[in-house]
Design an enzyme around this catalytic site. Structure first.
Site, mmCIF file in Angstrom:
data_model
loop_
_atom_site.group_PDB
_atom_site.id
_atom_site.type_symbol
_atom_site.label_atom_id
_atom_site.label_comp_id
_atom_site.label_asym_id
_atom_site.label_seq_id
_atom_site.Cartn_x
_atom_site.Cartn_y
_atom_site.Cartn_z
ATOM 1 N N GLU A 42 -3.405 1.052 9.702
ATOM 2 C CA GLU A 42 -3.238 -0.370 9.976
ATOM 3 C C GLU A 42 -3.682 -1.278 8.915
ATOM 4 O O GLU A 42 -3.145 -2.505 9.197
ATOM 5 C CB GLU A 42 -4.206 -0.610 11.258
ATOM 6 C CG GLU A 42 -3.802 -1.657 12.023
ATOM 7 C CD GLU A 42 -2.799 -1.548 13.124
ATOM 8 O OE1 GLU A 42 -2.061 -0.570 12.781
ATOM 9 O OE2 GLU A 42 -2.423 -2.735 13.886
ATOM 10 N N HIS A 66 4.904 -6.003 9.756
ATOM 11 C CA HIS A 66 3.667 -5.179 10.046
ATOM 12 C C HIS A 66 4.299 -3.857 9.883
ATOM 13 O O HIS A 66 3.645 -3.020 9.300
ATOM 14 C CB HIS A 66 3.360 -5.460 11.683
ATOM 15 C CG HIS A 66 2.279 -4.757 12.164
ATOM 16 N ND1 HIS A 66 1.096 -4.826 12.287
ATOM 17 C CD2 HIS A 66 2.389 -3.209 12.648
ATOM 18 C CE1 HIS A 66 0.418 -3.810 12.843
ATOM 19 N NE2 HIS A 66 0.998 -2.840 13.160
ATOM 20 N N GLU A 67 5.498 -3.620 10.744
ATOM 21 C CA GLU A 67 6.039 -1.969 10.586
ATOM 22 C C GLU A 67 6.409 -1.714 9.188
ATOM 23 O O GLU A 67 6.168 -0.604 8.635
ATOM 24 C CB GLU A 67 7.280 -1.866 11.276
ATOM 25 C CG GLU A 67 6.862 -2.202 12.946
ATOM 26 C CD GLU A 67 5.859 -1.424 13.474
ATOM 27 O OE1 GLU A 67 5.267 -0.299 12.943
ATOM 28 O OE2 GLU A 67 5.156 -1.880 14.413
ATOM 29 N N HIS A 123 3.209 -0.327 7.444
ATOM 30 C CA HIS A 123 3.379 0.987 7.680
ATOM 31 C C HIS A 123 4.382 1.662 6.788
ATOM 32 O O HIS A 123 3.977 2.972 6.401
ATOM 33 C CB HIS A 123 3.408 1.341 9.268
ATOM 34 C CG HIS A 123 2.524 0.946 10.011
ATOM 35 N ND1 HIS A 123 0.878 1.261 9.884
ATOM 36 C CD2 HIS A 123 2.553 -0.004 11.071
ATOM 37 C CE1 HIS A 123 0.293 0.916 10.936
ATOM 38 N NE2 HIS A 123 0.901 0.308 11.633
#
Lengths: 508, 508
Positions: free
Chosen positions: B302, B272-273, B276
């Protein structure tokens, strides 16, 4: 209604706190750069650092600060008793403000620009071992440093080099240092030659043990925790060039480096930084932003690091406590050694031509050679072009070694390339202060050696906390030394220490 | 002679770069605080951060910036073609300046003060599961947020809540979101109920394997490197609340957290990170300081994290490549599983009352409940006192779960306590954008699934780099979505994705 001197003092403290907070942020930029910053972040980091430097400079040189200091200085009640925090703060505010404002902007910019260029040229010159490449840069930096000294000024009975020393070691002059260094140099040089000629070198093979870096790191943490470093208010990380940064109140960061071989390099590096770290943690940070919360000088800072590294760390008492733990944490490599063997191994004397690899004794000679040379460069007695010859001749004379080339001679240190003249002597002053304080401490804590042998370093730490750290900048280095030891700084304690430590190791 | 608009634009860029550099320094303060700062450094860090916030605010709100923007706006040549970098920059400079200057200082101070208090009270209220304790704070924060919205303003055909959304998701209104959320909520809720009623849950026991954190860390690094994250321009560290910070050009820092159990928590957190992080690394940082170098909105940010976490990370193709490596790096625990079993296990649907523990499908319902409630709170349709009742009733209705108490109900999130209204919907918008983009990407890269199965993520990353990241803030979120997918954002792709992913897992 004008500002009263009491109000001026409060405003001064608020402005100074702001400047110090900005400075503490720039310390984080620096720490991160040396520890965790990814390579590709370097360009942005340079811009961040340079912007912060601008803000810090503006905060430190605001004309309002000059006005406020002048107001405070005019109030006898604030400044007459030099032993009060207030008087000490005002005295140091003046010093800092003068240092920050006396140099014209153009000179600061030129020093930065030429220094940055000269560092690059120095790197290339060192790599090629070609002094002539570096010579023009050195000449320029000497000349700019002289201009800097002229702006700062010095006492009528002093000399130009004093103005440069003053940046790092306030209230200490070239002639004072010379008076201490001269006998130290002669006697130490003779002693080292005697050790080399008549002594039997100890067995150092144990130092060649191969020990994984992560075990070394765990042992380092174990030791500094025992010495009293508060790990909830500080850290130990890995870097290329170890340092300690009192980053902010409650936040002291040390770094070290590990190699599989020579575990004692990392250990003593860590204990050295821990000495700096304990000083930072012991400063009265409740006065953050005021000079009274800051360290006295580089020499006194270095006395703390050298004391823990050498006077504690290379003692038999230390290893009596530490060896069983080292054997457990560092694995099997130390299984078959004993306290005596290990202590002897870490107290060898081996004259060489590289300062950063020097042992506890010869290190001082490396420094004194640099002191003499840079003093003569700044005064003009020695031409830059003649420097390598003098360097090599002094190494031959004092250390008995033949410098093979300038790379391993006068081009080995980065300092002069960016104008760090007056800095070197503080390394040796650190050893001198450490030894002189050590004699006093041992008189006042007769059980210290026995305590250390059981891993109890608390009374030593407490003594340093109370007698040195807690004072911040209240006293100058020499003043504090006299107050604590009853004598002005001299070469005798360091010589006594080195003789008594080294002679038995060499069977003398 | 006055300033020309071209000069004004250059000066604007220089001032903006300075403000951005200051902001990047404050990011380092924040990153360090969450990763390496020793506990005792917290007080000094608060002072550093607050001082930097002051400098940043001054830099962002300097009246000169307003003057310069106005000068640029008057030059048709600069602003008329909205597709140019210059026009986009000027449009966004205006937006940022208005956001920074429209709130009176008193309101900013009150929001900060009340928000800080309310956070403390919220913590206590949550711990005691006592909503009445938090009610007065919530009422105050809703009221202050309304005042904030009034200062920002909103379109004539819009509503007050739009002004708050605009902070996080520019050019997106409540009614637009509502139009997408309404069908998503109804169809997703029915689908989830159908899965629960008729499906056969997969075996998830493999997720309970116990795996040492350092092995998980090595696997995380291995995966993000393969996804294309440049570790020479970024880092992955450990923290309590994972985040990703585009700290500065060339310096993107992600964090994650590890537990022995549920290794997929850390893995998907890291992926997830990484989504980003890839966005941050893909932004045109050569224009650092200009809006064109920044991300579009929280929703688009997101979409990147959710795409890599869910659309990539929970696919069979991903595990086809990753499982053999996981088996090697994570040790024996995964020895006896296979791709199908593992993929099914990470695609379970389990309605619960805790948002941060929700699965990919039900997560959206958690968000839509919050969106409806905060919209009604801000408009005044819903009184704060009535909120818990509505909360519990909606959880019952949409997720079929009985909220046991307010601690695990309307007191579970910190957001509202410090006035974060308008933020929640961006989490679900991220999922929507991700799915809609994913359909387009797979049309344009038909081999993508096969590529992923061999560990080749380069064409996906390149597509995102070229079509999303490289544009920075040039387009608004909705605009970019239409340009890339040919359609405005809708609920259909996310619903299609979840149905096609989940149904087979449950044998439907």
């Amino acid at each position: 209604m004008g500002t009263t001197s009491a109000q001026a003092y409060q405003e001064l403290i608020a402005l100074s706190k702001k400047a110090s907070t900005l400075t503490s942020i720039s310390y984080l930029l620096g720490w991160d750069q040396e520890t965790y910053m990814p390579d590709a972040g370097a360009k942005a980091r340079a811009e961040q650092s340079s912007l912060m430097a601008e803000f810090i400079h503006d905060a430190q040189t605001a004309p309002r600060i000059g006005e406020l200091i002048a107001m405070c200085e005019q109030d006898a009640e604030l400044v007459s008793d030099q032993d009060t925090i207030t008087a000490a703060n005002i005295r140091e505010f003046r010093r800092d403000y003068d240092l920050a404002t006396k140099l014209p902007k153009e000179l600061v910019a030129e020093l930065a620009m030429v220094g940055s260029e000269a560092q690059h040229i120095w790197k290339e010159a060192r790599q090629k071992s070609d002094f002539t490449l570096f010579l023009p840069s050195l000449e320029k930096m000497v000349q700019l440093s002289r201009s800097k000294a002229e702006c700062y000024g010095w006492a009528d009975d002093g000399e130009i080099y004093d103005a440069l020393i003053n940046e790092y070691e306030p209230a200490t002059t070239s002639s004072q240092i010379q008076a201490i260094f001269a006998p130290l140099r002669d006697e130490l040089s003779s002693f080292i030659k005697q050790v080399q000629a008549d002594g039997t070198p100890p067995d150092t093979s144990i130092l060649d043990a191969s020990i994984p870096p992560d075990a070394q790191h765990r042992f380092g943490l174990f030791v500094i925790n025992q010495l009293g470093f508060d790990l909830s208010a500080g850290r130990l990380d890995t870097t290329t060039h170890p340092f300690c940064e009192g980053l902010a109140p409650g936040d002291t960061r040390m770094t070290t480096r590990y190699h599989e071989e020579r575990f004692t390099d990392a250990l003593y590096g860590t204990m050295h930084e821990c000495g700096h770290g304990l000083y930072e943690q012991g400063l009265p940070k409740e006065h953050f932003g005021q000079p009274i919360s800051e360290s006295i000088s580089l020499g006194i800072h270095e006395s703390q690091s050298r004391m823990w590294e050498n006077l504690v760390g290379r003692s038999e008492a230390f290893w009596t406590w530490a060896l069983p733990h080292a054997q457990k944490i560092l694995g099997g490599a130390l299984k078959n050694t004993d306290v005596k063997t290990l202590t002897n191994a870490v107290n060898t004397v081996s004259p060489s031509f590289i300062r950063v690899e020097a042992d506890e004794s010869t290190y001082n000679l490396h420094i004194m050679i640099r002191f003499g040379i840079e003093r003569a460069l700044i005064s003009g007695e020695l031409a830059c072009a003649d420097m390598p010859g003098v360097w090599n001749q002094q190494y031959q004379e004092l250390l008995g070694v033949q410098v093979p080339d300038d790379r391993r001679g006068c081009l080995q240190d980065v300092h002069w390339s960016f104008g760090l003249f007056g800095y070197f002597p503080t390394y040796c002053l650190g050893n001198l202060y450490a030894s002189q304080l050590w004699e006093t401490i041992n008189q006042q804590i007769p059980a210290l050696n026995d305590q250390m042998a059981t891993g109890d370093f608390s009374s030593l730490k407490q003594w340093l906390n109370q007698n040195i750290h807690a004072h911040g900048k209240r006293y100058h280095a020499g003043e504090l030394c006299e107050k604590l030891t009853g004598q002005s700084l001299s070469s005798a304690p360091l010589l006594r220490h080195l003789r008594s430590r080294i002679a038995p190791v060499y069977g003398l």
